[in-house]
Design a protein around this motif. Structure first.
Motif, short mmCIF file in Angstrom:
data_model
loop_
_atom_site.label_atom_id
_atom_site.label_comp_id
_atom_site.label_asym_id
_atom_site.label_seq_id
_atom_site.Cartn_x
_atom_site.Cartn_y
_atom_site.Cartn_z
N GLY A 126 -21.20 -5.11 -11.42
CA GLY A 126 -22.41 -5.81 -11.01
C GLY A 126 -22.06 -6.85 -9.97
O GLY A 126 -21.28 -7.76 -10.26
N LEU A 128 -23.63 -9.65 -7.68
CA LEU A 128 -24.80 -10.48 -7.39
C LEU A 128 -24.55 -11.32 -6.15
O LEU A 128 -23.67 -12.18 -6.13
CB LEU A 128 -25.12 -11.41 -8.57
CG LEU A 128 -26.36 -12.29 -8.36
CD1 LEU A 128 -27.64 -11.43 -8.38
CD2 LEU A 128 -26.44 -13.40 -9.40
N LEU A 133 -28.82 -7.57 -6.05
CA LEU A 133 -27.88 -7.21 -7.11
C LEU A 133 -27.57 -5.73 -6.95
O LEU A 133 -28.48 -4.90 -6.90
CB LEU A 133 -28.48 -7.47 -8.49
CG LEU A 133 -27.70 -6.89 -9.69
CD1 LEU A 133 -26.35 -7.57 -9.85
CD2 LEU A 133 -28.52 -7.02 -10.98
N ALA A 191 -18.15 -8.45 -13.41
CA ALA A 191 -19.05 -9.36 -12.71
C ALA A 191 -18.43 -9.83 -11.41
O ALA A 191 -17.33 -10.40 -11.40
CB ALA A 191 -19.39 -10.55 -13.60
N TRP A 196 -21.74 -15.73 -9.95
CA TRP A 196 -21.23 -15.36 -11.28
C TRP A 196 -19.82 -15.89 -11.49
O TRP A 196 -19.43 -16.19 -12.63
CB TRP A 196 -21.31 -13.85 -11.47
CG TRP A 196 -22.72 -13.41 -11.78
CD1 TRP A 196 -23.80 -14.21 -12.02
CD2 TRP A 196 -23.20 -12.07 -11.89
NE1 TRP A 196 -24.91 -13.46 -12.27
CE2 TRP A 196 -24.58 -12.13 -12.20
CE3 TRP A 196 -22.61 -10.81 -11.75
CZ2 TRP A 196 -25.37 -10.99 -12.38
CZ3 TRP A 196 -23.38 -9.67 -11.94
CH2 TRP A 196 -24.75 -9.76 -12.25
N ARG A 221 -19.77 -10.32 -25.13
CA ARG A 221 -21.18 -10.44 -24.74
C ARG A 221 -21.94 -11.51 -25.52
O ARG A 221 -22.69 -12.30 -24.93
CB ARG A 221 -21.88 -9.09 -24.92
CG ARG A 221 -23.40 -9.15 -24.67
CD ARG A 221 -24.00 -7.76 -24.53
NE ARG A 221 -23.63 -6.88 -25.61
CZ ARG A 221 -24.33 -6.72 -26.74
NH1 ARG A 221 -25.44 -7.40 -26.94
NH2 ARG A 221 -23.92 -5.88 -27.67
N SER A 225 -23.72 -14.62 -23.70
CA SER A 225 -25.19 -14.65 -23.74
C SER A 225 -25.69 -16.00 -24.21
O SER A 225 -26.66 -16.55 -23.66
CB SER A 225 -25.72 -13.54 -24.65
OG SER A 225 -25.45 -12.27 -24.11
N LEU A 228 -25.23 -18.43 -21.36
CA LEU A 228 -26.18 -18.19 -20.28
C LEU A 228 -27.58 -18.69 -20.63
O LEU A 228 -28.31 -19.18 -19.77
CB LEU A 228 -26.24 -16.68 -19.97
CG LEU A 228 -24.98 -16.07 -19.36
CD1 LEU A 228 -25.11 -14.55 -19.32
CD2 LEU A 228 -24.73 -16.62 -17.96
N LEU A 260 -27.84 -12.45 -14.99
CA LEU A 260 -26.73 -11.92 -15.78
C LEU A 260 -27.14 -11.73 -17.24
O LEU A 260 -26.79 -10.71 -17.86
CB LEU A 260 -25.52 -12.87 -15.69
CG LEU A 260 -24.25 -12.43 -16.42
CD1 LEU A 260 -23.83 -11.02 -16.02
CD2 LEU A 260 -23.11 -13.42 -16.14
N GLN A 261 -27.89 -12.66 -17.76
CA GLN A 261 -28.34 -12.53 -19.15
C GLN A 261 -29.20 -11.28 -19.35
O GLN A 261 -29.04 -10.55 -20.34
CB GLN A 261 -29.14 -13.76 -19.56
CG GLN A 261 -29.57 -13.76 -21.02
CD GLN A 261 -30.56 -14.86 -21.31
OE1 GLN A 261 -31.57 -14.98 -20.63
NE2 GLN A 261 -30.28 -15.66 -22.32
N VAL A 263 -29.12 -8.52 -17.51
CA VAL A 263 -28.26 -7.33 -17.40
C VAL A 263 -27.54 -7.08 -18.72
O VAL A 263 -27.44 -5.94 -19.17
CB VAL A 263 -27.25 -7.51 -16.25
CG1 VAL A 263 -26.22 -6.37 -16.25
CG2 VAL A 263 -27.96 -7.56 -14.90
N ILE A 272 -17.50 -8.88 -20.82
CA ILE A 272 -17.70 -9.13 -19.40
C ILE A 272 -16.37 -9.58 -18.82
O ILE A 272 -15.73 -10.50 -19.36
CB ILE A 272 -18.77 -10.21 -19.15
CG1 ILE A 272 -20.13 -9.73 -19.67
CG2 ILE A 272 -18.86 -10.54 -17.65
CD1 ILE A 272 -20.33 -9.93 -21.16
#
Length: 488
Positions: A126, A128, A133, A191, A196, A221, A225, A228, A260-261, A263, A272
Motif C-alpha cells: 500500500g 499512500l 493510494l 506500508a 505512513w 494489526r 488499529s 490509528l 490506513l485504519q 485498509v 503491518i
C-alpha cells in the motif's frame, strides 16, 4: 527526482544495482496536490515552490556527475489540467525530460521497490501519496491484482470534527471497488509513503521502541488499529506535539491514519511492515537483469561494504567454511546472516580499540540496506559486538535484547566469538585459517593446527578458545596434526 502530490524529492544512489545506498536524499513539501479536487489545477504557489526546488536538485545532480537521472511525476501532475504545462516548464528550466506515470505504473514500481527491500514479500503493498493510494498484491516476487484510488490526504482533505464517519465511508467506498483486497487476510500489508512512515515514527516514540529504523518496523494489526483510532481523532494541535511527527507532516496525519485504519479493517492483515523502499527503489530495481533481481540484497551489500572496509579483503567463504563445523547446518534465515557476519567481520579495524565493538554494533544494526527485519539487525549487531569485544554487555545491546529470541541471541554471540577466535588466530589474514581445522566430536570439538602453523598458537588464542567453548558449553581441544609422510 520524484515529483509527488505532497513532496518533491531528490535521491542519489551510490550505484545502480541491487541494494543501492543513498548518498544524498532531500525532500521539500510543496503540496502540489492541495486543492486539486476543487480547482482541477495545480496551485501557482505550489508550482513555484516545486520549480525552485527542482532547479536546485538539477544543479546538485549535475555537480555530483550523476550518471542517470530519472524525473518522475505522479498523481497530482497527471490529474491536473495544467499538469502538462507545468511539466514543460520543469523541462525548460532543468533540461531533464519528465515522465508522468499512471496509477497502475505507480503501483507496479512501488511493489518492485518493496520486493527489492523484502525479497520474500507476501501480501499487499500500500503506497499512500498526497494524492492517491496504490494497492497491489505481491507474492514470490510476482505482482498480482492492483488498483489506484484518489484518497491521498491532499485530495480528500482533513478529518474535521464530526466528519470522520463520512470520510471513513468515502474511503470504504473506494476500497469496495477492490474486492481482491480480501486476499490480504492473514498476510502482511507493506506500508509505503512518507505519511505512513510518520505513523511508524510516532508509534516508535509512543512505545519507546529501541531501534529508530523505519524499514522493517513491524506491528500487529490490533495494536496498530488502536493507535490509528487515537491519531485519526486527534486535533492538528495535538498531532503537532506528538513525538516522531514533523510539524509539516502534522496537518495530513489524521487523514493518513484514517486511510490506513480503513485498509486494515477491509483487508484484515495479520501484521503491518513499514517499508522505506518504494517507487524510487522500484525504478532502479525495474532495470536490473532477472538474475540480479534474485540475489540476496543483504549479501550483495555486505560484499560491497567488506571490499571498502576490510584490511585484507578476507575470503568470506573461507571464514564461513572454517567455523561451520561448530554449528552444523544453519537455519536458512540464519545462514545468510552468518555469511554476512563473515564478510563484515573486519570492518571496524580502524576504530579506536576501546570502541570497536560498540561502533560495529551500532553501524551494522543500522545499516541502510535491504533484506533485513529488526530481529536480523539485532542478530548482526550482537555478532559484531561479540566478535570485537568478547561480550555483549553494553547499554545499546541491552535495549534491543527483547527483539531477538534467546536461542537466536545465543547463536549470534557464539558466531561472534568464533569470528573473534578465527581473526585472532590468523591476524586477519584469513587465508591462514586453511592451515587449521575444526571438527565436531562426541565430547566437544577439536581445533587442529598444521605442523608448520604451530606458531599461530599463543596465549591470546588460548583465551579466545576458552571463551568460545564457554559460550558453546562444549569443550574445544587444540592439537597439532601429525606431519605427513616425507615431511618433518
Amino acid at each position: 527526482m520524484d515529483i509527488g502530490s505532497n513532496s518533491i524529492r531528490l535521491v542519489v544512489y551510490d550505484h545502480e544495482g541491487l541494494s543501492p545506498i543513498p548518498v544524498f536524499n532531500e525532500k521539500a513539501l510543496c503540496g502540489l496536490g492541495r486543492g486539486l479536487d476543487e480547482t482541477g489545477e495545480l496551485a501557482p504557489d505550489a508550482m513555484g515552490s516545486a520549480l525552485t526546488n527542482l532547479q536546485r536538485y538539477a544543479e546538485i545532480a549535475s555537480a555530483m556527475r550523476v550518471g542517470r537521472l530519472d524525473v518522475l511525476a505522479t498523481s497530482a501532475v497527471r490529474d491536473a489540467s495544467n499538469g502538462a504545462a507545468f511539466v514543460s516548464e520543469i523541462e525548460r528550466r532543468t533540461g531533464y525530460s519528465v515522465r508522468i506515470i499512471g496509477g497502475d505504473e505507480e503501483a507496479r514500481l512501488a511493489a518492485l521497490g518493496v520486493i527489492s527491500g523484502f525479497p520474500d514479500a507476501d501480501g499487499v503493498v500500500g503506497d499512500l501519496g498526497g494524492g492517491s493510494l496504490e494497492l497491489i498484491d505481491v507474492s514470490d516476487q510476482h505482482l498480482g491484482a492492483h488498483t489506484t484510488m484518489p484518497v491521498g490526504p491532499l485530495r480528500i482533505g482533513d478529518v474535521e470534527p464530526g466528519e470522520r464517519r463520512r470520510m471513513a465511508s468515502l474511503i470504504d467506498g473506494y476500497l469496495r471497488e477492490a474486492p481482491w483486497l480480501s486476499n490480504l487476510s492473514g498476510r502482511t500489508l507493506y506500508a509505503v509513503g512518507g505519511a505512513w512512515r510518520s505513523v511508524a515514527k510516532a508509534h516508535m516514540a509512543a512505545t519507546k521502541y529501541p531501534i529508530e529504523v523505519i524499514h522493517g518496523y513491524t506491528i500487529d494489526r490490533t495494536m496498530l488499529s488502536d493507535f490509528l483510532s487515537v491519531l485519526a481523532r486527534s486535533s492538528k494541535k495535538a498531532i503537532r506535539s506528538t513525538p516522531g511527527i514533523s510539524r509539516r507532516r502534522a496537518d495530513t496525519m489524521a487523514t493518513a491514519a484514517l486511510v490506513l485504519q480503513r485498509v486494515l479493517a477491509r483487508g484484515k492483515p495479520d501484521r503491518i511492515v513499514f517499508s522505506a523502499f518504494g517507487l524510487r527503489e522500484g525504478c532502479v530495481f525495474d532495470r536490473l537483469p532477472e538474475e540480479e533481481r534474485h540475489k540476496d540484497p543483504l549479501l550483495v551489500a555486505a560484499v560491497s561494504i567488506a571490499r571498502e572496509t576490510n584490511r585484507f579483503a578476507p575470503p568470506a567463504e573461507t571464514v564461513f567454511n572454517w567455523l561451520q563445523p561448530l554449528f552444523g547446518t544453519f537455519a536458512k534465515r540464519d545462514e545468510r546472516l552468518v555469511r554476512a557476519l563473515c564478510m563484515l567481520s573486519d570492518m571496524a579495524w580502524a576504530e579506536h580499540p576501546s570502541y570497536r565493538g560498540e561502533h560495529a554494533f551500532l553501524r551494522v544494526s543500522r545499516l541502510p540496506v535491504a533484506g533485513l527485519d529488526h530481529a536480523d539487525r539485532v542478530f548482526l549487531g550482537l555478532g559484531m559486538l561479540a566478535r570485537y569485544s568478547g561480550h555483549v554487555q553494553i547499554d545499546a545491546a541491552r535495549k534491543v535484547d527483547g527483539l531477538l529470541d534467546p536461542e537466536r541471541r545465543a547463536l549470534a554471540v557464539q558466531v561472534g566469538l568464533a569470528l573473534r577466535l578465527g581473526l585472532t588466530l590468523s591476524g586477519g589474514a584469513t587465508a591462514l585459517l586453511r592451515r587449521t581445522r575444526i571438527e565436531a566430536r562426541d565430547d566437544g570439538f577439536a581445533l587442529s593446527i598444521a605442523p608448520d602453523a604451530v606458531v599461530l598458537i599463543g596465549e591470546v588464542v588460548e583465551r579466545r578458545v576458552q571463551a568460545l567453548a564457554g559460550a558453546l558449553e562444549r569443550s574445544i581441544l587444540m592439537s597439532v596434526r601429525p606431519a605427513r609422510a616425507g615431511k618433518r
